[in-house]
Scaffold this active site. Structure first.
Site, short mmCIF file in Angstrom:
data_model
loop_
_atom_site.label_atom_id
_atom_site.label_comp_id
_atom_site.label_asym_id
_atom_site.label_seq_id
_atom_site.Cartn_x
_atom_site.Cartn_y
_atom_site.Cartn_z
CE LYS A 57 40.83 32.66 38.10
NZ LYS A 57 42.08 32.27 38.77
O1 P1T Z 1 44.09 30.76 37.95
P1 P1T Z 1 43.90 29.31 38.32
O2 P1T Z 1 43.15 29.15 39.58
O3 P1T Z 1 45.19 28.57 38.33
O4 P1T Z 1 42.99 28.65 37.22
C1 P1T Z 1 43.53 28.34 35.96
C2 P1T Z 1 42.52 28.43 34.85
C3 P1T Z 1 42.21 27.27 34.15
N1 P1T Z 1 41.34 27.27 33.13
C4 P1T Z 1 40.71 28.42 32.76
C5 P1T Z 1 39.76 28.35 31.63
C6 P1T Z 1 40.98 29.61 33.42
O5 P1T Z 1 40.32 30.73 33.04
C7 P1T Z 1 41.92 29.63 34.47
C8 P1T Z 1 42.37 30.90 35.11
N2 P1T Z 1 41.84 32.07 34.59
C9 P1T Z 1 42.37 33.31 34.86
C10 P1T Z 1 43.55 33.49 35.46
C11 P1T Z 1 41.54 34.44 34.47
O6 P1T Z 1 41.99 35.59 34.59
O7 P1T Z 1 40.41 34.21 34.03
#
Ligand code: P1T
Length: 432
Positions: A57
């Site tokens: 992220k």
């Molecule tokens: O949001 P996305 O690109 O689909 O990623 C998914 C994801 C997978 N694993 C972890 C540990 C994550 O933190 C995330 C997504 N995180 C958020 C949406 C956030 O607000 O940190």
């Protein structure tokens, strides 16, 4: 979607700030797991915990901030960045805000780890915890609270990872080209992605990479399979909303940036907490990768797909490349019961018996320095501990390393070597 500068794939010279160390993560073979699973294909992990802020992220946080500055909606010295997040986007944003000098407010559901909160605070962000159970569109949810703060805090602005096009674009323009560059410069027989597996939270990662894949394969006659992983308890891959422990993936609503259907995403696999955490520990124990819980979900989902009839042709193809996105690291989850509860295999139990025989005590008992210090009535301060590797006390109270003998010497008014001699330990080889 052109117009981007050429992607930088590795570091040259010195970097201007930590923001330049976002992304550019390695693609690492998961060869032991592939072998254990009897897979002929090449299993690869995109190791996002190696990014500056520790997660996938970071990429979108950096991109959303730079884009908002360019558009003039984020004003240095004035704007207050507010974001509802499961933590990692928050850490990426707080990192950018620390460097650029913005105040930052993060709304964070209660279930998210203490480690994320502490990291956010260290970066100078203000945290508001919200009830995990609150429906996304209720005023109490992390999204609801962020919205009301945005209305009331002067110059408050939500960059909004759930709807901001810069979220999937970050992956289209960085994550995808990095994977392709790694494959192109590898000695692998094929330089294409056969299967991409990623968990979905906002869906930005999988949507952005899948768009890159589809654009890249247009006219080549090749078609990669894209599989999204979703926890039971989330509605993204079907099913009813409910509780689950894995952080960062799954929601009770469809984020705007997620494109959940073909031609982008071919299939959804649902995962349970238990298999995710077991797979996380497997990645750490067998491949030495310090991955977090949703990485286990991604691995588990990938293996499930590869062992299904639909995945057979990929699993049995020695030229096929399977890319699994590993979004963050286990340092985000060290205090979580699922991580602390470590399994010992037979060989470890046997080794511990041998060690016990050598040192003449339980491994978890304090050693002679601690015992002698206690006999002398010395009160040990928090964080003082076990300079000579004496482990934990029976109560489970953890001892830090290095300072016990020094503080003992301070309290007793002697030199370290005098104290060591008094304790019958001598100073040779001792830590101070
Ligand atoms: O949001 P996305 O690109 O689909 O990623 C998914 C994801 C997978 N694993 C972890 C540990 C994550 O933190 C995330 C997504 N995180 C958020 C949406 C956030 O607000 O940190």
């Amino acid at each position: 979607m052109g117009g981007e500068p050429t992607q930088q794939h590795h570091w040259n010279g010195v970097l201007d700030s930590a923001l330049d160390a976002v992304g550019n993560t390695p693609l690492i073979r998961l060869s032991k797991i592939a072998k254990e699973e009897g897979l002929a294909c090449t299993l690869l992990g995109k190791c996002e915990f190696m990014s500056a802020g520790g997660s996938v992220k970071d990429r979108i946080a950096k991109r959303m901030v730079l884009d908002a500055e360019k558009r003039g909606v984020l004003i240095p010295g004035q704007s207050v960045v507010i974001e509802p997040t499961s933590g990692n986007t928050g850490i990426g944003l707080a990192l950018a805000c620390a460097i650029k000098g913005y105040q930052c407010i993060i709304t964070l559901p209660a279930k998210m780890s203490l480690e994320k909160e502490v990291m956010l605070k260290a970066l100078g962000a203000v945290i508001v915890r919200t009830p995990t159970e609150a429906a996304w569109d209720s005023p109490e949810s992390h999204i609801g609270v962020a919205r009301s703060l945005e209305k009331s805090i002067p110059h408050g602005i939500i960059l909004d990872q759930y709807a901001n096009p810069q979220n999937p674009l970050a992956h289209y323009h960085t994550t995808y080209p990095e994977i392709m560059h790694a494959l192109a410069t590898s000695d692998l027989p094929s330089k294409h992605i056969s299967l991409l597996v990623a968990g979905a939270g906002t869906g930005g990662t999988i949507t952005g990479i899948a768009r890159g894949i589809r654009d890249g394969e247009a006219g080549t006659g090749k078609r990669a399979t894209v599989v999204a992983v979703d926890p039971v308890g989330s509605i993204l891959g079907g099913g009813e909303p409910g509780n689950y422990e894995v952080e960062g993936i799954g929601y009770d609503f469809f984020p705007e940036v997620l494109d959940p259907r073909p031609p982008l995403i071919d299939e959804w696999v649902k995962t349970e907490d238990k298999e995710s955490f077991a797979a996380t520990k497997r990645l750490i124990r067998t491949e030495g990768l310090f991955v977090g819980g949703s990485c286990g979900s991604a691995l588990s989902g990938a293996l499930r797909y590869l062992h299904s009839p639909a995945g057979q042709h990929i699993a049995s193809d020695p030229t096929a490349n399977v890319v699994i996105i590993l979004p963050d690291g286990v340092r985000n989850y060290m205090s979580k019961p699922w991580f602390l509860d470590q399994m010992e295999d037979e060989a470890m139990v046997e080794l511990k018996q041998q060690i016990k025989g050598v040192i003449g005590r339980e491994l978890s008992e304090p050693g002679v320095i601690v015992q002698k210090a206690e006999e002398e009535g010395v009160t040990l301060q928090d964080g003082e501990g076990v300079g000579l590797g004496m482990g934990r006390r029976e109560s489970g109270e953890s001892r830090g390393s290095g300072t016990l003998v020094g503080s003992y010497a301070d309290e007793k008014g002697g030199s370290i070597s005098e104290v060591m001699d008094k304790l019958g330990l001598g100073t040779k080889g001792a830590a101070t």
